[in-house]
Design a protein around this motif. Structure first.
Motif, mmCIF file in Angstrom:
data_model
loop_
_atom_site.group_PDB
_atom_site.id
_atom_site.type_symbol
_atom_site.label_atom_id
_atom_site.label_comp_id
_atom_site.label_asym_id
_atom_site.label_seq_id
_atom_site.Cartn_x
_atom_site.Cartn_y
_atom_site.Cartn_z
ATOM 1 N N HIS A 124 0.836 -1.204 0.000
ATOM 2 C CA HIS A 124 0.000 0.000 0.000
ATOM 3 C C HIS A 124 0.872 1.255 0.000
ATOM 4 C CE1 HIS A 124 -3.498 -2.370 2.118
ATOM 5 N NE2 HIS A 124 -3.231 -2.794 0.899
ATOM 6 N N VAL A 125 1.887 1.259 0.856
ATOM 7 C CA VAL A 125 2.790 2.413 0.926
ATOM 8 C C VAL A 125 3.543 2.583 -0.389
ATOM 9 C CG1 VAL A 125 4.851 3.357 2.029
ATOM 10 C CG2 VAL A 125 3.059 2.318 3.427
ATOM 11 N N ALA A 126 4.066 1.477 -0.923
ATOM 12 C CA ALA A 126 4.832 1.542 -2.170
ATOM 13 C C ALA A 126 3.970 2.074 -3.318
ATOM 14 C CB ALA A 126 5.385 0.160 -2.509
ATOM 15 N N MET A 127 2.716 1.624 -3.396
ATOM 16 C CA MET A 127 1.826 2.087 -4.457
ATOM 17 C C MET A 127 1.536 3.576 -4.320
ATOM 18 S SD MET A 127 -0.838 -1.105 -5.116
ATOM 19 C CE MET A 127 -1.536 -1.075 -3.471
ATOM 20 N N LEU A 128 1.368 4.050 -3.085
ATOM 21 C CA LEU A 128 1.085 5.468 -2.890
ATOM 22 C C LEU A 128 2.323 6.313 -3.177
ATOM 23 C CD1 LEU A 128 -1.058 7.508 -2.257
ATOM 24 C CD2 LEU A 128 -0.555 7.267 0.178
ATOM 25 N N LEU A 129 3.505 5.800 -2.857
ATOM 26 C CA LEU A 129 4.733 6.522 -3.210
ATOM 27 C C LEU A 129 4.888 6.585 -4.730
ATOM 28 C CD1 LEU A 129 7.263 5.158 -0.550
ATOM 29 C CD2 LEU A 129 6.410 7.513 -0.727
ATOM 30 N N GLN A 382 2.376 -12.049 -2.819
ATOM 31 C CA GLN A 382 1.709 -11.234 -3.830
ATOM 32 C C GLN A 382 2.496 -11.220 -5.135
ATOM 33 O OE1 GLN A 382 -0.192 -7.473 -2.422
ATOM 34 N NE2 GLN A 382 1.333 -7.625 -0.796
ATOM 35 N N LYS A 383 1.797 -10.926 -6.226
ATOM 36 C CA LYS A 383 2.438 -10.751 -7.526
ATOM 37 C C LYS A 383 2.833 -9.282 -7.651
ATOM 38 C CE LYS A 383 -0.210 -14.474 -9.739
ATOM 39 N NZ LYS A 383 0.915 -15.425 -9.731
ATOM 40 N N GLU A 384 4.124 -9.029 -7.604
ATOM 41 C CA GLU A 384 4.612 -7.652 -7.560
ATOM 42 C C GLU A 384 4.303 -6.857 -8.824
ATOM 43 O OE1 GLU A 384 8.430 -7.708 -4.621
ATOM 44 O OE2 GLU A 384 8.764 -8.517 -6.626
ATOM 45 N N GLU A 385 4.096 -7.547 -9.937
ATOM 46 C CA GLU A 385 3.828 -6.828 -11.186
ATOM 47 C C GLU A 385 2.473 -6.115 -11.178
ATOM 48 O OE1 GLU A 385 2.771 -11.245 -12.003
ATOM 49 O OE2 GLU A 385 4.255 -10.093 -10.861
ATOM 50 N N ILE A 386 1.635 -6.401 -10.168
ATOM 51 C CA ILE A 386 0.328 -5.754 -10.079
ATOM 52 C C ILE A 386 0.427 -4.382 -9.410
ATOM 53 C CG2 ILE A 386 -2.015 -5.981 -9.128
ATOM 54 C CD1 ILE A 386 -1.373 -7.873 -11.426
ATOM 55 N N PHE A 387 1.481 -4.150 -8.640
ATOM 56 C CA PHE A 387 1.551 -2.936 -7.831
ATOM 57 C C PHE A 387 1.515 -1.660 -8.674
ATOM 58 C CE2 PHE A 387 4.157 -5.581 -4.587
ATOM 59 C CZ PHE A 387 2.998 -6.215 -4.184
ATOM 60 N N LYS A 388 2.077 -1.713 -9.875
ATOM 61 C CA LYS A 388 2.076 -0.503 -10.717
ATOM 62 C C LYS A 388 0.655 -0.054 -11.036
ATOM 63 C CE LYS A 388 2.810 -3.185 -14.981
ATOM 64 N NZ LYS A 388 3.207 -4.473 -14.334
ATOM 65 N N TYR A 389 -0.279 -1.001 -11.096
ATOM 66 C CA TYR A 389 -1.666 -0.632 -11.363
ATOM 67 C C TYR A 389 -2.288 0.075 -10.147
ATOM 68 C CZ TYR A 389 -1.122 -3.645 -15.411
ATOM 69 O OH TYR A 389 -0.680 -4.203 -16.588
ATOM 70 N N GLY A 390 -1.863 -0.321 -8.956
ATOM 71 C CA GLY A 390 -2.323 0.381 -7.761
ATOM 72 C C GLY A 390 -1.869 1.821 -7.756
ATOM 73 N N ALA A 391 -0.605 2.051 -8.127
ATOM 74 C CA ALA A 391 -0.088 3.422 -8.205
ATOM 75 C C ALA A 391 -0.861 4.216 -9.252
ATOM 76 C CB ALA A 391 1.398 3.395 -8.544
ATOM 77 N N ALA A 392 -1.122 3.595 -10.396
ATOM 78 C CA ALA A 392 -1.853 4.272 -11.466
ATOM 79 C C ALA A 392 -3.291 4.565 -11.062
ATOM 80 C CB ALA A 392 -1.820 3.422 -12.736
ATOM 81 N N LEU A 393 -3.925 3.649 -10.331
ATOM 82 C CA LEU A 393 -5.293 3.882 -9.858
ATOM 83 C C LEU A 393 -5.359 5.110 -8.960
ATOM 84 C CD1 LEU A 393 -6.338 0.192 -9.093
ATOM 85 C CD2 LEU A 393 -7.484 1.684 -10.737
ATOM 86 N N HIS A 394 -4.455 5.184 -7.999
ATOM 87 C CA HIS A 394 -4.407 6.348 -7.107
ATOM 88 C C HIS A 394 -4.273 7.637 -7.917
ATOM 89 C CE1 HIS A 394 -4.402 4.965 -2.980
ATOM 90 N NE2 HIS A 394 -3.422 4.096 -3.178
ATOM 91 N N ALA A 395 -3.289 7.657 -8.802
ATOM 92 C CA ALA A 395 -2.989 8.878 -9.534
ATOM 93 C C ALA A 395 -4.122 9.265 -10.482
ATOM 94 C CB ALA A 395 -1.676 8.709 -10.311
#
Length: 407
Positions: A124-129, A382-395
């Motif tokens: 969660h923190v990594a995606m928000l960063l 977790q599958k780390e390749e999904i995290f970029k989508y979390g960052a994109a969703l926030h932004a």
């Protein structure tokens, strides 16, 4: 795919680096000094202004210490802002870990024995960063302010409340809020979006019973704390079968009981710890009034005394209107075919305090697949390749929503 997803891919390596560092260095509770320091350093690198947020009142410190959570004197929340002016949307990431011994071997396994990021707060923190970097790159295009919330103490159900009490939702005033929770046993790349009540309220009661001990051969000379404990256990469990409507989905569970040391001594002290989970506000209001009454009557009926420690976390509410406003932003990142509605969540979540204050949406991002180890499991992955989508969703949600408000 959208441009914002491409922007997120550009920072994917850093995003995964951030997540792995946090995963290796988990901390629990309100006091997460190393986690706070790392987030502050990363925000400095990106060039984003930030401040600490949250104070633990003495009453709260004592309450958590008495409840067995340990002594924590400092609160380590961080708030940052990008852009300026009105309106303002808040993006939230929780950052505390759990007292679990990790059982999965990896190059970034937890270095802290008995502690693990088993609920995904590291991601969660990594995606928000990651989102922070994207938003900073596009700051000139923001039609208002994005407030970033990095919150400790979610697993204790009160971290967001302490940040709200310290002015989180003011200066600038927050008009809406968005949060993401990962789910390792939900298909990777799917996003569950549910309108209305999403999570259960959690109301916890820890009852310290004081009796008067004595010899087991002379029970008439005692006030048996264990007998009071037993009566209280039965009465509280029966209360819900007669005073909660069958369709209100209320549960009550006693998770811990203790009293006594040996067979021939009637103890003078006992402790009962239980909690109620509910979705229905009317049923919750009624039972939150009745539980203390039941405790009082049962204990006093057997001439005992007591003290109660209570913790309360409300339901998380996804505002239907706000969900509609951001739906296209979600679809642009994740794809309309990957958006599902898995219904309500069975756990509690202290994003609820924010959702009770401003229009909010809390969504669930799949990072694994059905049947894999769930959150709060020592083998969770977790599958780390999904995290970029979390960052994109926030932004994307933040940028699009701010534009909508200016039209």
């Amino acid at each position: 795919m959208t441009n914002i997803v491409e922007a997120s891919k550009k920072y994917e390596e850093q995003l995964i680096k951030d997540r792995r560092y946090l995963h290796q260095n988990p901390e629990i509770g309100f006091e997460l000094p190393n986690t706070q320091k790392y987030i502050q350093q990363r925000l400095d690198e990106i060039g984003i202004e930030h401040r600490t947020c949250g104070v633990i009142p003495t009453e709260i410190k004592e309450k958590y210490a008495k409840a067995g959570f340990g002594q924590q004197d400092n609160f380590t929340g961080v708030v940052a802002t990008i852009g300026h002016g009105e309106p303002c949307i808040l993006l939230r990431a929780d950052m505390d870990a759990l007292p679990i011994q990790e059982e999965v071997e990896s190059e970034y396994k937890s270095k802290n024995p008995g502690l693990m990021h088993a609920c995904g707060h590291d991601s969660h923190v990594a995606m928000l960063l990651g989102a922070a970097q994207i938003l900073k790159d596009n700051e000139a295009e923001l039609k208002g302010t994005v407030k970033l919330m990095f919150q400790p103490g979610e697993e204790w159900g009160y971290g967001s409340k302490l940040m709200i009490d310290d002015g989180l939702l003011e200066n600038p005033k927050v008009d809406a809020a968005f949060g993401i929770h990962i789910m390792p046993d939900q298909q990777a790349g799917t996003l569950s979006v549910h309108k209305g009540i999403l999570t259960q309220a959690m109301d916890t009661y820890i009852v310290d019973i004081q009796g008067s001990g004595g010899h087991s051969s002379q029970p008439h000379k005692t006030i048996d704390a264990n007998m009071i404990l037993n009566q209280l256990y039965t009465s509280l469990n029966l209360l819900f079968t007669r005073e909660a409507p069958p369709n209100s989905s209320v549960t009550f569970s006693v998770g811990a009981m203790s009293g006594g040391t040996v067979t021939n001594v009637i103890p003078d002290k006992a402790v009962l710890s239980g909690n109620m989970r509910s979705y229905d506000q009317e049923a919750r209001d009624h039972l939150c009034k009745r539980i203390p009454e039941m405790i009082d009557h049962v204990v006093k009926a057997w001439r005992g005394e007591y003290k109660i420690i209570e913790f309360h976390t409300p339901t998380t509410f996804n505002d239907p209107g706000f969900v509609e406003e951001i739906m296209l932003s979600l679809e642009e990142v994740i794809g309309i075919d990957n958006i599902v509605d898995d219904g309500v969540m069975s756990g509690s979540e202290d994003f609820s305090y924010i959702s009770q204050a401003v229009p909010s949406a809390f969504v669930v991002l799949g990072t694994g697949k059905v049947g894999e180890a769930p959150v709060h499991n020592p083998r969770m992955q977790q599958k780390e390749e999904i995290f970029k989508y979390g960052a994109a969703l926030h932004a994307n949600v933040a940028m699009d929503w701010l534009k909508q408000q200016r039209r």
